[in-house]
Design a protein around this motif. Sequence first.
Motif, PDB file in Angstrom:
ATOM      1  N   TRP A   1      10.392  26.686   4.717  1.00  0.00           N
ATOM      2  CA  TRP A   1      10.823  25.460   4.077  1.00  0.00           C
ATOM      3  C   TRP A   1       9.515  24.542   4.066  1.00  0.00           C
ATOM      4  CZ3 TRP A   1      15.983  23.003   3.817  1.00  0.00           C
ATOM      5  CH2 TRP A   1      16.845  23.760   3.501  1.00  0.00           C
ATOM      6  N   LEU A   2       9.663  23.533   3.045  1.00  0.00           N
ATOM      7  CA  LEU A   2       8.729  22.690   2.879  1.00  0.00           C
ATOM      8  C   LEU A   2       9.194  21.260   3.229  1.00  0.00           C
ATOM      9  CD1 LEU A   2       5.677  22.051   1.944  1.00  0.00           C
ATOM     10  CD2 LEU A   2       6.543  21.385  -0.419  1.00  0.00           C
ATOM     11  N   GLY A   3       8.721  20.505   4.076  1.00  0.00           N
ATOM     12  CA  GLY A   3       8.818  19.070   4.301  1.00  0.00           C
ATOM     13  C   GLY A   3       8.000  18.235   3.928  1.00  0.00           C
ATOM     14  N   VAL A   4       8.463  17.063   3.485  1.00  0.00           N
ATOM     15  CA  VAL A   4       7.443  16.110   2.676  1.00  0.00           C
ATOM     16  C   VAL A   4       7.689  14.646   3.397  1.00  0.00           C
ATOM     17  CG1 VAL A   4       6.729  15.029   0.698  1.00  0.00           C
ATOM     18  CG2 VAL A   4       7.780  17.083   0.668  1.00  0.00           C
ATOM     19  N   TYR A   5       6.573  14.030   3.932  1.00  0.00           N
ATOM     20  CA  TYR A   5       6.764  12.922   4.550  1.00  0.00           C
ATOM     21  C   TYR A   5       5.941  11.911   4.368  1.00  0.00           C
ATOM     22  CZ  TYR A   5       9.631  15.903   7.783  1.00  0.00           C
ATOM     23  OH  TYR A   5      10.527  16.902   8.219  1.00  0.00           O
ATOM     24  N   ARG A   6       6.092  10.700   4.420  1.00  0.00           N
ATOM     25  CA  ARG A   6       5.240   9.588   4.055  1.00  0.00           C
ATOM     26  C   ARG A   6       5.219   8.426   5.353  1.00  0.00           C
ATOM     27  NH1 ARG A   6       3.523   8.102  -0.802  1.00  0.00           N
ATOM     28  NH2 ARG A   6       5.133   8.913  -2.230  1.00  0.00           N
ATOM     29  N   GLY A   7       4.140   8.072   5.754  1.00  0.00           N
ATOM     30  CA  GLY A   7       4.156   7.175   6.805  1.00  0.00           C
ATOM     31  C   GLY A   7       4.611   5.744   6.460  1.00  0.00           C
ATOM     32  N   ASP A   8       5.159   5.069   7.753  1.00  0.00           N
ATOM     33  CA  ASP A   8       5.737   3.580   7.743  1.00  0.00           C
ATOM     34  C   ASP A   8       4.841   2.784   8.201  1.00  0.00           C
ATOM     35  OD1 ASP A   8       8.016   4.388   6.259  1.00  0.00           O
ATOM     36  OD2 ASP A   8       8.884   4.970   8.196  1.00  0.00           O
ATOM     37  N   GLY A   9       4.396   1.701   7.654  1.00  0.00           N
ATOM     38  CA  GLY A   9       3.696   0.620   8.348  1.00  0.00           C
ATOM     39  C   GLY A   9       2.144   0.853   8.095  1.00  0.00           C
ATOM     40  N   GLU A  10       1.476  -0.319   8.588  1.00  0.00           N
ATOM     41  CA  GLU A  10      -0.166  -0.196   8.234  1.00  0.00           C
ATOM     42  C   GLU A  10      -0.674   1.089   9.319  1.00  0.00           C
ATOM     43  OE1 GLU A  10      -1.819  -1.640   6.447  1.00  0.00           O
ATOM     44  OE2 GLU A  10      -0.371  -2.899   5.467  1.00  0.00           O
ATOM     45  N   ALA A  11      -0.212   1.236  10.400  1.00  0.00           N
ATOM     46  CA  ALA A  11      -0.890   2.157  11.371  1.00  0.00           C
ATOM     47  C   ALA A  11      -0.376   3.488  11.178  1.00  0.00           C
ATOM     48  CB  ALA A  11      -0.728   1.527  12.931  1.00  0.00           C
ATOM     49  N   ASP A  12       0.638   3.877  10.276  1.00  0.00           N
ATOM     50  CA  ASP A  12       1.388   5.171  10.201  1.00  0.00           C
ATOM     51  C   ASP A  12       1.537   5.745  11.582  1.00  0.00           C
ATOM     52  OD1 ASP A  12       1.042   5.408   7.451  1.00  0.00           O
ATOM     53  OD2 ASP A  12      -0.503   6.809   7.626  1.00  0.00           O
ATOM     54  N   GLU A  13       2.195   4.829  12.328  1.00  0.00           N
ATOM     55  CA  GLU A  13       2.682   5.425  13.750  1.00  0.00           C
ATOM     56  C   GLU A  13       3.832   5.925  13.516  1.00  0.00           C
ATOM     57  OE1 GLU A  13       3.213   1.668  15.870  1.00  0.00           O
ATOM     58  OE2 GLU A  13       0.952   1.311  16.122  1.00  0.00           O
TER      59      GLU A  13
ATOM     60  N   MET B   1       0.796  -1.295  -0.019  1.00  0.00           N
ATOM     61  CA  MET B   1      -0.056   0.051  -0.236  1.00  0.00           C
ATOM     62  C   MET B   1       0.941   1.088  -0.078  1.00  0.00           C
ATOM     63  SD  MET B   1      -2.957   1.355   2.854  1.00  0.00           S
ATOM     64  CE  MET B   1      -1.851   1.117   4.002  1.00  0.00           C
ATOM     65  N   THR B   2       0.508   2.118  -0.918  1.00  0.00           N
ATOM     66  CA  THR B   2       1.159   3.385  -0.757  1.00  0.00           C
ATOM     67  C   THR B   2       0.640   4.533   0.060  1.00  0.00           C
ATOM     68  OG1 THR B   2       1.880   2.994  -3.225  1.00  0.00           O
ATOM     69  CG2 THR B   2       1.910   5.375  -2.420  1.00  0.00           C
ATOM     70  N   HIS B   3       1.385   5.101   1.041  1.00  0.00           N
ATOM     71  CA  HIS B   3       1.004   6.118   1.981  1.00  0.00           C
ATOM     72  C   HIS B   3       0.806   7.236   1.437  1.00  0.00           C
ATOM     73  CE1 HIS B   3       0.981   3.152   5.384  1.00  0.00           C
ATOM     74  NE2 HIS B   3       1.842   2.631   4.682  1.00  0.00           N
ATOM     75  N   PRO B   4      -0.243   8.165   1.683  1.00  0.00           N
ATOM     76  CA  PRO B   4      -0.164   9.515   1.095  1.00  0.00           C
ATOM     77  C   PRO B   4       1.162  10.293   1.527  1.00  0.00           C
ATOM     78  CG  PRO B   4      -1.864   9.169   2.651  1.00  0.00           C
ATOM     79  CD  PRO B   4      -1.299   7.785   2.547  1.00  0.00           C
ATOM     80  N   LEU B   5       1.309  11.545   0.824  1.00  0.00           N
ATOM     81  CA  LEU B   5       2.336  12.510   1.470  1.00  0.00           C
ATOM     82  C   LEU B   5       1.626  13.292   2.155  1.00  0.00           C
ATOM     83  CD1 LEU B   5       4.110  13.061  -2.012  1.00  0.00           C
ATOM     84  CD2 LEU B   5       4.674  11.750  -0.348  1.00  0.00           C
ATOM     85  N   LEU B   6       2.346  13.620   3.352  1.00  0.00           N
ATOM     86  CA  LEU B   6       2.125  14.778   4.209  1.00  0.00           C
ATOM     87  C   LEU B   6       3.140  15.859   4.100  1.00  0.00           C
ATOM     88  CD1 LEU B   6       0.857  12.994   7.641  1.00  0.00           C
ATOM     89  CD2 LEU B   6      -0.510  13.712   5.728  1.00  0.00           C
ATOM     90  N   PHE B   7       2.524  17.212   4.246  1.00  0.00           N
ATOM     91  CA  PHE B   7       3.417  18.375   3.827  1.00  0.00           C
ATOM     92  C   PHE B   7       3.547  19.253   5.227  1.00  0.00           C
ATOM     93  CE2 PHE B   7       1.903  16.440   0.153  1.00  0.00           C
ATOM     94  CZ  PHE B   7       2.849  16.785  -0.946  1.00  0.00           C
ATOM     95  N   LEU B   8       4.932  19.635   5.549  1.00  0.00           N
ATOM     96  CA  LEU B   8       4.770  20.497   6.617  1.00  0.00           C
ATOM     97  C   LEU B   8       5.422  21.832   5.972  1.00  0.00           C
ATOM     98  CD1 LEU B   8       6.589  18.431   9.396  1.00  0.00           C
ATOM     99  CD2 LEU B   8       4.157  18.900   8.913  1.00  0.00           C
ATOM    100  N   LEU B   9       4.809  23.144   6.567  1.00  0.00           N
ATOM    101  CA  LEU B   9       5.679  24.426   6.368  1.00  0.00           C
ATOM    102  C   LEU B   9       6.062  25.065   7.535  1.00  0.00           C
ATOM    103  CD1 LEU B   9       2.728  26.026   4.128  1.00  0.00           C
ATOM    104  CD2 LEU B   9       4.909  25.567   3.455  1.00  0.00           C
ATOM    105  N   ALA B  10       7.416  25.175   7.601  1.00  0.00           N
ATOM    106  CA  ALA B  10       8.054  25.552   8.971  1.00  0.00           C
ATOM    107  C   ALA B  10       9.571  25.923   8.573  1.00  0.00           C
ATOM    108  CB  ALA B  10       8.114  24.340   9.803  1.00  0.00           C
ATOM    109  N   PRO B  11      10.118  26.672   9.434  1.00  0.00           N
ATOM    110  CA  PRO B  11      11.662  26.842   9.258  1.00  0.00           C
ATOM    111  C   PRO B  11      12.444  25.730   9.065  1.00  0.00           C
ATOM    112  CG  PRO B  11      10.592  28.255  11.184  1.00  0.00           C
ATOM    113  CD  PRO B  11       9.700  27.249  10.765  1.00  0.00           C
TER     114      PRO B  11
END
Length: 230
Positions: A88-100, A1-11
């Motif tokens: 800055w923009l940070g791009v993240y993706r979950g690991d595992g079924e529970a996105d822990e 399963m491909t986990h959706p991307l999450l995006f952060l705006l921060a220094p």
Amino acid sequence: MTHPLLFLLAPAAALPSEPTTRAGLQAAQDRGPAGGFSLRIFSTGRSPTDLSRLPVDGRLTGDQPRSSDGTQLLCDALLPQIEPQRHWLGVYRGDGEADEQFHCVDRFALSEAGNETCWFYPTHDGTFLSWERGLRLTLTPGAIVDCPDDLQRAPYDRGRISLLWSLLGDDASLTCVGLTYGGQRIHWPLGSLIAEPMATWSRFCVNSAAEDSLVVQECLTVFSEPAIEP
């Protein structure tokens, strides 16, 4: 399963480079944009408008898009204050079924992203009213709105990220109004929101055939009524 991307705006210093939790992502996002504004633009109706009598909450047409005198709501937007030279923009993706846990896919200065223009109202000639109210806010991590399956399954590509710029109402310069990935809007849900106790109303005219195509005719700040102590 491909986990959706999450995006952060921060220094830059706030963006985790090592695997982190959802709480860690939120802590980083809490150091991002803390202000913004609400914007509404109306076409004018048949009745003359006294700016000093307009509501501080911007509800000129009540709960309807058009009032009885023909005043029409054309634009209703809430825009976080995105600063490409600071954030800055940070791009993240979950690991595992529970996105822990989430791992960092990319992190870079927003000023390095591509740029596109988009259009808020007005897009035609006429006389308009604009209402703008400052906000104090926090955001939660962003996600792609209505992300197509093929875009979600495709490998991440920094080149798909674009900053959106637009003229807003009676402004003479462009404002960053958001970001897209692969042509799809990225949305950061609100964590908290507090409106300033004042708002600014403007009346302006757009005439594409004139030498000065945009003329601000009047501008006035209105204030909330002070609370009455019991």
